[in-house]
Design a protein around this motif. Structure first.
Motif, short mmCIF file in Angstrom:
data_model
loop_
_atom_site.label_atom_id
_atom_site.label_comp_id
_atom_site.label_asym_id
_atom_site.label_seq_id
_atom_site.Cartn_x
_atom_site.Cartn_y
_atom_site.Cartn_z
N HIS A 263 74.50 17.59 62.79
CA HIS A 263 75.55 16.56 62.81
C HIS A 263 76.76 17.01 63.64
CE1 HIS A 263 78.32 13.48 61.52
NE2 HIS A 263 79.14 14.40 61.03
N SER A 264 77.24 18.23 63.40
CA SER A 264 78.43 18.72 64.12
C SER A 264 78.18 18.73 65.62
CB SER A 264 78.80 20.13 63.65
OG SER A 264 79.15 20.08 62.30
N ARG A 265 76.99 19.22 66.02
CA ARG A 265 76.67 19.27 67.46
C ARG A 265 76.56 17.87 68.05
NH1 ARG A 265 72.89 23.88 66.41
NH2 ARG A 265 74.33 25.63 66.43
N VAL A 294 83.86 21.53 64.68
CA VAL A 294 84.48 22.03 63.43
C VAL A 294 85.12 20.93 62.58
CG1 VAL A 294 84.96 24.35 64.34
CG2 VAL A 294 86.66 22.54 64.64
N HIS A 295 84.89 19.63 62.91
CA HIS A 295 85.67 18.58 62.24
C HIS A 295 85.48 18.59 60.72
CE1 HIS A 295 81.81 16.51 62.61
NE2 HIS A 295 82.22 15.65 61.67
N TRP A 327 91.91 20.64 54.25
CA TRP A 327 91.47 22.03 54.14
C TRP A 327 91.06 22.57 55.52
CZ3 TRP A 327 88.06 20.70 49.29
CH2 TRP A 327 88.89 20.65 48.15
N GLY A 328 90.40 21.74 56.26
CA GLY A 328 90.01 22.14 57.63
C GLY A 328 91.24 22.43 58.47
N VAL A 345 91.34 17.54 63.63
CA VAL A 345 90.51 17.66 62.44
C VAL A 345 91.18 16.94 61.27
CG1 VAL A 345 89.64 19.33 60.73
CG2 VAL A 345 89.36 19.79 63.18
N LEU A 346 92.52 17.14 61.17
CA LEU A 346 93.28 16.54 60.06
C LEU A 346 93.14 15.01 60.03
CD1 LEU A 346 95.38 16.93 57.75
CD2 LEU A 346 97.16 16.72 59.49
N TYR A 347 93.11 14.41 61.24
CA TYR A 347 93.14 12.93 61.30
C TYR A 347 91.79 12.29 61.59
CZ TYR A 347 98.17 13.77 61.43
OH TYR A 347 99.44 14.18 61.12
#
Ligand SMILES: [Fe+2]
Length: 425
Positions: A263-265, A294-295, A327-328, A345-347
């Motif tokens: 999924h991340s890739r 890294v989301h 947290w990320g 990542v936050l948003y």
């Protein structure tokens, strides 16, 4: 016939005629023979008086002419003397100016020799007109020895490529009559050592006889280039280190939740493609990719039983899940290398209509990279099997994305996304 010959002949003729004619006239009246001697004397006196008067006028005229010529000669002489003085003064001035010029030239050469960079002037045939010591020492000669010579005559270590650059840039300056900047010029010295220079060549008029010439200044940038290479290598290492760090961090999540591996890739690749389509700058395109990787890193702190729960999540569980962007962010913002992508990542779960989390930002307040991630994340989630449902087919997923245009997602971004999505599936 000359005037003096004419006068002498007239005098002789007049004298002979006078003597002969007057004697003959006298003998016509020979009754006065006793007066002959006295008359003869008077006749002589008369002749002398007449000739004296005539001579006086002739001499007077001649002398006046001579005196006038003398006066003119004197005046010419005085003029000549004045001209000579003026000439001498002018000559002295020229000598002085010449001396000043020579001193100026000498000063200029001294200044040029103090400059550590290469300074040279060449004519249109490529011959050196002047060089400073820096140029001369490069070829093991004195500046005077180099004047009148061409590059090709200097030494055998000059490569054809090096010579080609010299000649081509000289030609360009002369033809276009405008300055040329050579950002990297390779110049080899007499010992065969090649160094890198930044060279500026300017067209200029060297003298009355040499109207087209080239003035060049070259600065040695070999050490600067070496430093640049070191800095570039350092940046490459730093970049690699950052990539490895991100991959290490993301692999932690993969260990925790195997579903996130692909999924991340997938999100990263799709986000990068979308960023490219939006013509974002290279840095933002890279950020889009690594944010995709890294989301969901904050999910490491979400217990597995919640992540892999097959049924519906209760309110408390959903609250914990919704914590993962913060947290990320918190884990990434601490790292200087990763802080740039921390806010994305936050948003990544914010919505266009402001109903997302964690801050409920809306519209263009949401960073563009975060909007891209949100879209790519939702798409890949819909197209993958989940513990609680099967993957949707492409058409249904596209319909779902379109349905959320203007509510969950930026409408313009949805249009672009649907246009490029066929390239992927
Ligand atoms: Fe997420």
């Amino acid at each position: 016939m000359k005037t003096e010959t004419k006068i002498t002949l007239i005098y002789l003729l007049f004298g002979f005629l006078w003597i002969t004619l007057t004697d003959n006239i006298f003998f016509l009246f020979n009754d006065y023979a006793e007066l002959y001697s006295a008359i003869h004397t008077y006749k002589g006196w008369f002749f002398i008086i007449i000739t004296a008067v005539v001579f006086y006028f002739i001499l007077h005229k001649a002398m006046e002419k001579v005196r006038a010529q003398n006066q003119a000669l004197l005046e010419s002489y005085e003029q000549l003397e004045a001209d000579h003085e003026e000439f001498m003064a002018l000559n002295e001035e020229i000598m002085l100016k010449n001396q000043e010029l020579n001193e100026g030239k000498e000063r200029l050469h001294k200044i040029m020799d103090l400059v550590p960079h290469l300074i040279f002037a060449k004519d249109s045939t490529g011959k050196f007109l002047l060089v400073n010591k820096a140029v001369a020492s490069l070829y093991g000669k004195t500046p005077a020895e180099l004047v009148g010579k061409k590059h090709v005559e200097l030494h055998d270590n000059i490569s054809p490529e090096e010579l080609e650059v010299f000649l081509a840039t000289d030609q360009k300056v002369l033809e276009k009559n405008e300055p040329v900047l050579i950002e990297e010029e390779y110049i080899t010295d007499i010992n065969g050592h090649t160094r890198i220079y930044i060279t500026k060549k300017i067209p200029f008029k060297y003298s009355e006889s040499i109207e087209k010439a080239i003035l060049g200044v070259a600065v040695d940038i070999t050490e600067l280039k070496k430093s640049e290479q070191l800095i570039r290598a350092y940046h490459q290492k730093e970049e690699k280190f950052r990539e490895e760090l991100i991959l290490s961090v993301s692999s932690l999540l993969e260990i925790h939740d195997s579903y996130t591996r692909d999924h991340s890739r997938n999100v990263a690749i799709l986000a990068k493609r979308l960023a490219e389509e939006l013509s974002l700058d290279q840095e933002e395109i890279e950020y889009a990719y690594w944010t995709g990787i890294v989301h969901d890193i904050g999910k490491i702190l979400v217990p597995l039983e919640i992540l892999n729960k097959k049924g519906r999540l209760d309110e408390e569980e959903f609250k914990i899940i919704k914590k993962h962007p913060e947290w990320g962010y918190q884990s990434l913002a601490r790292s200087e290398l990763l802080s740039d992508i921390a806010s994305y990542v936050l948003y990544h779960h914010e919505r266009w209509d402001g109903k997302g989390y964690p801050e409920g930002l809306n519209g263009k307040d949401i960073p563009l990279v975060a909007q891209i991630i949100a879209l790519a994340d939702t798409w890949d989630a819909m197209c993958s099997d989940r513990p609680y449902r099967k993957a949707l087919d492409k058409e249904t997923a596209m319909e779902e994305i379109y349905r959320n245009k203007g509510t969950q997602f930026n409408p313009a971004l949805v249009e672009l996304f649907l246009k490029i999505i066929t390239e992927f599936y």
